[in-house]
Motif scaffolding. Sequence first.
Motif, PDB file in Angstrom:
ATOM      1  N   LEU A  97       0.836  -1.196   0.000  1.00 49.16           N
ATOM      2  CA  LEU A  97       0.000   0.000   0.000  1.00 49.16           C
ATOM      3  C   LEU A  97       0.872   1.247   0.000  1.00 49.16           C
ATOM      4  N   MET A  98       1.925   1.221   0.797  1.00 46.88           N
ATOM      5  CA  MET A  98       2.857   2.341   0.835  1.00 46.88           C
ATOM      6  C   MET A  98       3.548   2.517  -0.506  1.00 46.88           C
ATOM      7  N   ARG A  99       4.076   1.416  -1.059  1.00 47.40           N
ATOM      8  CA  ARG A  99       4.812   1.501  -2.317  1.00 47.40           C
ATOM      9  C   ARG A  99       3.886   1.748  -3.505  1.00 47.40           C
ATOM     10  N   GLY A 100       2.685   1.169  -3.464  1.00 42.88           N
ATOM     11  CA  GLY A 100       1.778   1.308  -4.596  1.00 42.88           C
ATOM     12  C   GLY A 100       1.243   2.711  -4.778  1.00 42.88           C
ATOM     13  N   SER A 101       1.098   3.445  -3.692  1.00 50.88           N
ATOM     14  CA  SER A 101       0.572   4.807  -3.786  1.00 50.88           C
ATOM     15  C   SER A 101       1.624   5.800  -4.259  1.00 50.88           C
ATOM     16  N   ALA A 102       2.902   5.519  -3.991  1.00 55.27           N
ATOM     17  CA  ALA A 102       3.964   6.485  -4.280  1.00 55.27           C
ATOM     18  C   ALA A 102       4.125   6.822  -5.765  1.00 55.27           C
ATOM     19  N   PRO A 103       4.222   5.835  -6.689  1.00 56.76           N
ATOM     20  CA  PRO A 103       4.437   6.205  -8.093  1.00 56.76           C
ATOM     21  C   PRO A 103       3.278   6.966  -8.696  1.00 56.76           C
ATOM     22  N   ILE A 126       2.066   2.745 -15.608  1.00 54.52           N
ATOM     23  CA  ILE A 126       2.042   3.188 -14.212  1.00 54.52           C
ATOM     24  C   ILE A 126       0.737   2.764 -13.547  1.00 54.52           C
ATOM     25  N   ALA A 127      -0.376   2.926 -14.271  1.00 55.92           N
ATOM     26  CA  ALA A 127      -1.682   2.549 -13.719  1.00 55.92           C
ATOM     27  C   ALA A 127      -1.747   1.049 -13.426  1.00 55.92           C
ATOM     28  N   MET A 128      -1.185   0.235 -14.331  1.00 61.30           N
ATOM     29  CA  MET A 128      -1.179  -1.215 -14.115  1.00 61.30           C
ATOM     30  C   MET A 128      -0.346  -1.594 -12.902  1.00 61.30           C
ATOM     31  N   ILE A 129       0.817  -0.952 -12.759  1.00 62.59           N
ATOM     32  CA  ILE A 129       1.670  -1.242 -11.606  1.00 62.59           C
ATOM     33  C   ILE A 129       0.951  -0.868 -10.314  1.00 62.59           C
ATOM     34  N   CYS A 130       0.374   0.322 -10.286  1.00 61.76           N
ATOM     35  CA  CYS A 130      -0.330   0.772  -9.077  1.00 61.76           C
ATOM     36  C   CYS A 130      -1.506  -0.144  -8.748  1.00 61.76           C
ATOM     37  N   LEU A 131      -2.282  -0.527  -9.766  1.00 55.07           N
ATOM     38  CA  LEU A 131      -3.429  -1.406  -9.553  1.00 55.07           C
ATOM     39  C   LEU A 131      -2.972  -2.750  -9.003  1.00 55.07           C
ATOM     40  N   ARG A 264      -4.522 -14.767  -5.590  1.00 54.17           N
ATOM     41  CA  ARG A 264      -4.781 -13.339  -5.795  1.00 54.17           C
ATOM     42  C   ARG A 264      -3.475 -12.554  -5.868  1.00 54.17           C
ATOM     43  N   ARG A 265      -2.535 -12.931  -5.036  1.00 56.04           N
ATOM     44  CA  ARG A 265      -1.253 -12.237  -5.044  1.00 56.04           C
ATOM     45  C   ARG A 265      -0.438 -12.585  -6.285  1.00 56.04           C
ATOM     46  N   LEU A 266      -0.611 -13.805  -6.772  1.00 58.55           N
ATOM     47  CA  LEU A 266       0.065 -14.173  -8.025  1.00 58.55           C
ATOM     48  C   LEU A 266      -0.456 -13.329  -9.189  1.00 58.55           C
ATOM     49  N   VAL A 267      -1.792 -13.141  -9.237  1.00 55.59           N
ATOM     50  CA  VAL A 267      -2.391 -12.315 -10.296  1.00 55.59           C
ATOM     51  C   VAL A 267      -1.918 -10.873 -10.176  1.00 55.59           C
ATOM     52  N   ALA A 268      -1.893 -10.360  -8.943  1.00 50.05           N
ATOM     53  CA  ALA A 268      -1.445  -8.992  -8.717  1.00 50.05           C
ATOM     54  C   ALA A 268       0.011  -8.820  -9.135  1.00 50.05           C
ATOM     55  N   THR A 269       0.834  -9.808  -8.837  1.00 48.21           N
ATOM     56  CA  THR A 269       2.241  -9.764  -9.218  1.00 48.21           C
ATOM     57  C   THR A 269       2.400  -9.768 -10.736  1.00 48.21           C
ATOM     58  N   ALA A 270       1.595 -10.599 -11.407  1.00 46.76           N
ATOM     59  CA  ALA A 270       1.627 -10.637 -12.874  1.00 46.76           C
ATOM     60  C   ALA A 270       1.237  -9.290 -13.468  1.00 46.76           C
ATOM     61  N   LEU A 271       0.277  -8.613 -12.827  1.00 44.02           N
ATOM     62  CA  LEU A 271      -0.146  -7.289 -13.295  1.00 44.02           C
ATOM     63  C   LEU A 271       0.983  -6.272 -13.133  1.00 44.02           C
ATOM     64  N   VAL A 272       1.719  -6.381 -12.036  1.00 38.19           N
ATOM     65  CA  VAL A 272       2.862  -5.493 -11.835  1.00 38.19           C
ATOM     66  C   VAL A 272       3.906  -5.714 -12.924  1.00 38.19           C
TER      67      VAL A 272
END
Length: 283
Positions: A97-103, A126-131, A264-272
Amino acid sequence: MTLPADFHATALLAVMLSAVMHASWNAIVKIGGDRLSSMALIDTFCFLVALPMVFLVPLPAPQVWPFLLATVTLEVGYKLALVAAYNRGDFSQAYPLMRGSAPLMVAVVLLLTGAERLGVGGYAGIAMICLGLVSLVRWRNQSPDLMAFALMAGACLAGGTVIDGTAVKRYGEVFSYIAWLQLLSHIFMPSFAFSQRGRTLVTLFRREWKRAWIGGINRVGSYALMLWAMTMAPVTKLAALRESSVIFAALLGHFLLREPFDKRRLVATALVVAGIVTLQLAR
């Protein structure tokens, strides 16, 4: 901003290594039972590493000092908010949450000020990384305090990134800036922690100095690599790429702290990862 392809590759490598180092020192803070003391010990070693460095570089120019002092102030807020967030929840929840909001904050500030411009692909990345990063958080299970402190830390981090990127691009004194920033930004936490913990901090220092030393090296190295990369590529891209540290944080949280790493975290990681690729392809 058009740069040679090898400069982009060098900046990418520097930022990815910076991301690994950043996740590592944060994990060390979280592992420590007393996070304030852990942060203070890491900062003590950062100060000791930076102290000889300032004798090897020139004094920053007078016009650079306002940037340095502004970043040092934000660093204090960042560390206090980070300690508070880690005291209220899992590492793998507070960190993304901390890192995702910064960029996202960096991109908005630079867009509004006109300091940098990216194409549609750049902002899509950038939007994909943040999401992806924000989706790593279990929103229903987290207290408002954890989210507030994590976002506060992200805001301070974003502000420091913009200020430092502007300073090194405008004045070019990268190594001088790094040395003095590392020295000045690691004075407050040890002093504050000693006022709160007293001799307990000294006892902890004797017991955990090896861990603190590793954390200090990772902290200094992480930001030094980031600042160096800022001289070669747009700050907005680099700030987003550095958020790949969440991937490494999730792995560290799983293997060291036994925190879950589910589908869920695997999907989120793939999105990053997809966002990082999109960002790099957007020229």
